[in-house]
Design an enzyme around this catalytic site. Sequence first.
Site, PDB file in Angstrom:
ATOM      1  N   ASN A  23      48.106   2.356  -7.788  1.00  0.00           N
ATOM      2  CA  ASN A  23      46.491   2.479  -6.659  1.00  0.00           C
ATOM      3  C   ASN A  23      46.277   1.785  -6.043  1.00  0.00           C
ATOM      4  O   ASN A  23      44.922   1.877  -4.964  1.00  0.00           O
ATOM      5  CB  ASN A  23      46.172   3.836  -6.930  1.00  0.00           C
ATOM      6  CG  ASN A  23      45.211   3.816  -8.015  1.00  0.00           C
ATOM      7  OD1 ASN A  23      45.721   2.885  -8.574  1.00  0.00           O
ATOM      8  ND2 ASN A  23      44.776   5.099  -8.495  1.00  0.00           N
ATOM      9  N   GLU A  29      41.934  -2.421   2.194  1.00  0.00           N
ATOM     10  CA  GLU A  29      42.274  -2.227   3.568  1.00  0.00           C
ATOM     11  C   GLU A  29      40.759  -1.579   4.363  1.00  0.00           C
ATOM     12  O   GLU A  29      39.255  -2.231   4.146  1.00  0.00           O
ATOM     13  CB  GLU A  29      42.380  -0.462   3.303  1.00  0.00           C
ATOM     14  CG  GLU A  29      41.014   0.260   2.527  1.00  0.00           C
ATOM     15  CD  GLU A  29      41.774   1.704   2.926  1.00  0.00           C
ATOM     16  OE1 GLU A  29      43.316   1.704   2.199  1.00  0.00           O
ATOM     17  OE2 GLU A  29      40.795   2.704   2.535  1.00  0.00           O
ATOM     18  N   HIS A  46      39.286  -1.748  -3.700  1.00  0.00           N
ATOM     19  CA  HIS A  46      40.238  -0.341  -4.630  1.00  0.00           C
ATOM     20  C   HIS A  46      41.123  -1.180  -6.158  1.00  0.00           C
ATOM     21  O   HIS A  46      42.041  -1.311  -5.994  1.00  0.00           O
ATOM     22  CB  HIS A  46      40.570   0.672  -4.960  1.00  0.00           C
ATOM     23  CG  HIS A  46      40.712   1.497  -5.656  1.00  0.00           C
ATOM     24  ND1 HIS A  46      42.056   2.535  -6.589  1.00  0.00           N
ATOM     25  CD2 HIS A  46      39.896   1.136  -7.067  1.00  0.00           C
ATOM     26  CE1 HIS A  46      41.854   3.083  -7.342  1.00  0.00           C
ATOM     27  NE2 HIS A  46      40.738   2.315  -8.179  1.00  0.00           N
ATOM     28  N   HIS A  85      34.236   3.076 -12.224  1.00  0.00           N
ATOM     29  CA  HIS A  85      35.162   3.997 -13.183  1.00  0.00           C
ATOM     30  C   HIS A  85      35.922   3.613 -14.075  1.00  0.00           C
ATOM     31  O   HIS A  85      35.657   1.932 -14.413  1.00  0.00           O
ATOM     32  CB  HIS A  85      35.575   5.062 -12.301  1.00  0.00           C
ATOM     33  CG  HIS A  85      36.715   4.767 -11.653  1.00  0.00           C
ATOM     34  ND1 HIS A  85      36.372   4.276 -10.260  1.00  0.00           N
ATOM     35  CD2 HIS A  85      37.946   4.200 -11.587  1.00  0.00           C
ATOM     36  CE1 HIS A  85      37.476   3.538  -9.646  1.00  0.00           C
ATOM     37  NE2 HIS A  85      38.651   3.881 -10.494  1.00  0.00           N
ATOM     38  N   GLY A 132      40.446   8.833  -0.323  1.00  0.00           N
ATOM     39  CA  GLY A 132      41.468   9.684   0.251  1.00  0.00           C
ATOM     40  C   GLY A 132      42.597   9.177  -0.465  1.00  0.00           C
ATOM     41  O   GLY A 132      42.943   8.839  -1.815  1.00  0.00           O
ATOM     42  N   MET A 135      45.715   6.414   1.609  1.00  0.00           N
ATOM     43  CA  MET A 135      46.178   5.930   3.060  1.00  0.00           C
ATOM     44  C   MET A 135      45.848   5.943   3.703  1.00  0.00           C
ATOM     45  O   MET A 135      45.752   4.918   4.704  1.00  0.00           O
ATOM     46  CB  MET A 135      47.170   4.649   2.175  1.00  0.00           C
ATOM     47  CG  MET A 135      49.341   5.927   2.479  1.00  0.00           C
ATOM     48  SD  MET A 135      50.544   5.001   2.380  1.00  0.00           S
ATOM     49  CE  MET A 135      50.767   4.747   0.906  1.00  0.00           C
ATOM     50  N   HIS A 194      35.906  10.631  -8.622  1.00  0.00           N
ATOM     51  CA  HIS A 194      36.401   9.272  -8.027  1.00  0.00           C
ATOM     52  C   HIS A 194      37.312   9.121  -7.333  1.00  0.00           C
ATOM     53  O   HIS A 194      37.580   7.992  -6.438  1.00  0.00           O
ATOM     54  CB  HIS A 194      36.669   8.132 -10.069  1.00  0.00           C
ATOM     55  CG  HIS A 194      38.963   8.556  -9.992  1.00  0.00           C
ATOM     56  ND1 HIS A 194      39.301   9.965  -9.695  1.00  0.00           N
ATOM     57  CD2 HIS A 194      39.401   7.052  -9.742  1.00  0.00           C
ATOM     58  CE1 HIS A 194      40.601   8.811 -10.512  1.00  0.00           C
ATOM     59  NE2 HIS A 194      40.048   7.050 -10.385  1.00  0.00           N
ATOM     60  N   GLY A 240      42.421  11.892  -6.579  1.00  0.00           N
ATOM     61  CA  GLY A 240      43.456  12.372  -7.679  1.00  0.00           C
ATOM     62  C   GLY A 240      45.341  13.279  -7.740  1.00  0.00           C
ATOM     63  O   GLY A 240      44.964  13.759  -6.343  1.00  0.00           O
TER      64      GLY A 240
END
Length: 416
Positions: free
Chosen positions: A170, A174, A200, A282, A315, A317, A338, A341
Amino acid sequence: MNTRNNRDRLPEAADLTEDIIRLKEEIAPYTIYGAEHIEEGARKQMDIAMRLPVTAAGALMPDAHQGYGLPIGGVLATRNAIIPYGVGVDIGCRMALSVFDITETHFYENEAKYKRELIAHTKFGAGHGFQGQYKSDHAVLEREEFNLTPFIKNLHDKAYAQLGSSGGGNHFVEWGIIEFETRDEVLNVEKGKYLALLTHSGSRGLGATLADYYTKLAKEHCKLPAEAANLAYLDLNTEAGHEYWLAMNLAGDYASACHEIIHTKLTKAIGAEVLAKVENHHNFAWKEVWNGEEVIVHRKGATPAGKGVMGIIPGSMTAPGFLVRGKGEKESINSAAHGAGRQMSRSKAIKNISKDEMKKVVTDHKVTLIGAGLDEAPMAYKDIELVMAAQKELIDIVAKFTPKMVRMADDGSRED
């Protein structure tokens, strides 16, 4: 909405040998946010964590789902003990956001340029890194912790090669549009819409290798009943515990350096001025004071949300992300979700979502997607709006980020 969890007294595991550490008979109470959105597997994992003899407090965030040991979205405060799997495999995984002095219109008029630069300055996937003149340099590579043990020293070359890259799964880099509905005095950003860069990823092969090594070490030092085996912990007063603490912090700073390099490269490539930068992480453990005592707070897939602390909650993509400011809620141990989910495991998403279905969702949301596997399809994630609604008492929303151009690992591969 949140609920308190204090389930019935449980019997102790039978036939324990003398060297196995017994769990507490009762599950200590903990707060669950958005309980209606959380699968039973995650709650059962949290129940076990709350029976550890070193546990001081816990909380479960609304994006929680089942993981290894501590559930993703689990927050656990312990007394003088660190749990490698409570931190997670991707140590120090984080979000980083740069807000630029570039308008939404300028982005749309120059999409080809932004796509070209995004591809040119990012690299993704397990095992992938840079070679020769394309390697980046950073002060983190000179850290003394790399000489802490021969094992850690042998990871230096891998860390050097992967510096400035992103992982699989994940992880993403972007372009998107961030909207501030009012002026933010702290960030000194006026009301309006701006181009932003959101990233991320974490500590790459360095963190994954450290996590694997110290989890095995913890299991040798701390023998727990089978159902709690992945929650094996290290006493911080021991050599092994101190060593992991230093290694964890090294991996976290390495992850931060990777984001810094990506943002620096892309900022230079588009010739932009940065109006504001925010970063939070995290999959980490912090020394904090809770109820008047120092504890080790593990946030496995949970965002620090102390009073006034800035955070980023993405959220998917195609779904919006949010720039937030923590309220310092004690019951959540100063934490928040975070991300959205997962509502589907990776294997279930691959089995149940077709390429055409994923393509249609991405197209309908006018998102340009570069890479990504079916396991990262938007439908595999919970509704971010429901997750945010379940934690209103934990954070204030500062701005809303809408993804426009997303790059992920081409094969959807996970970390090495």
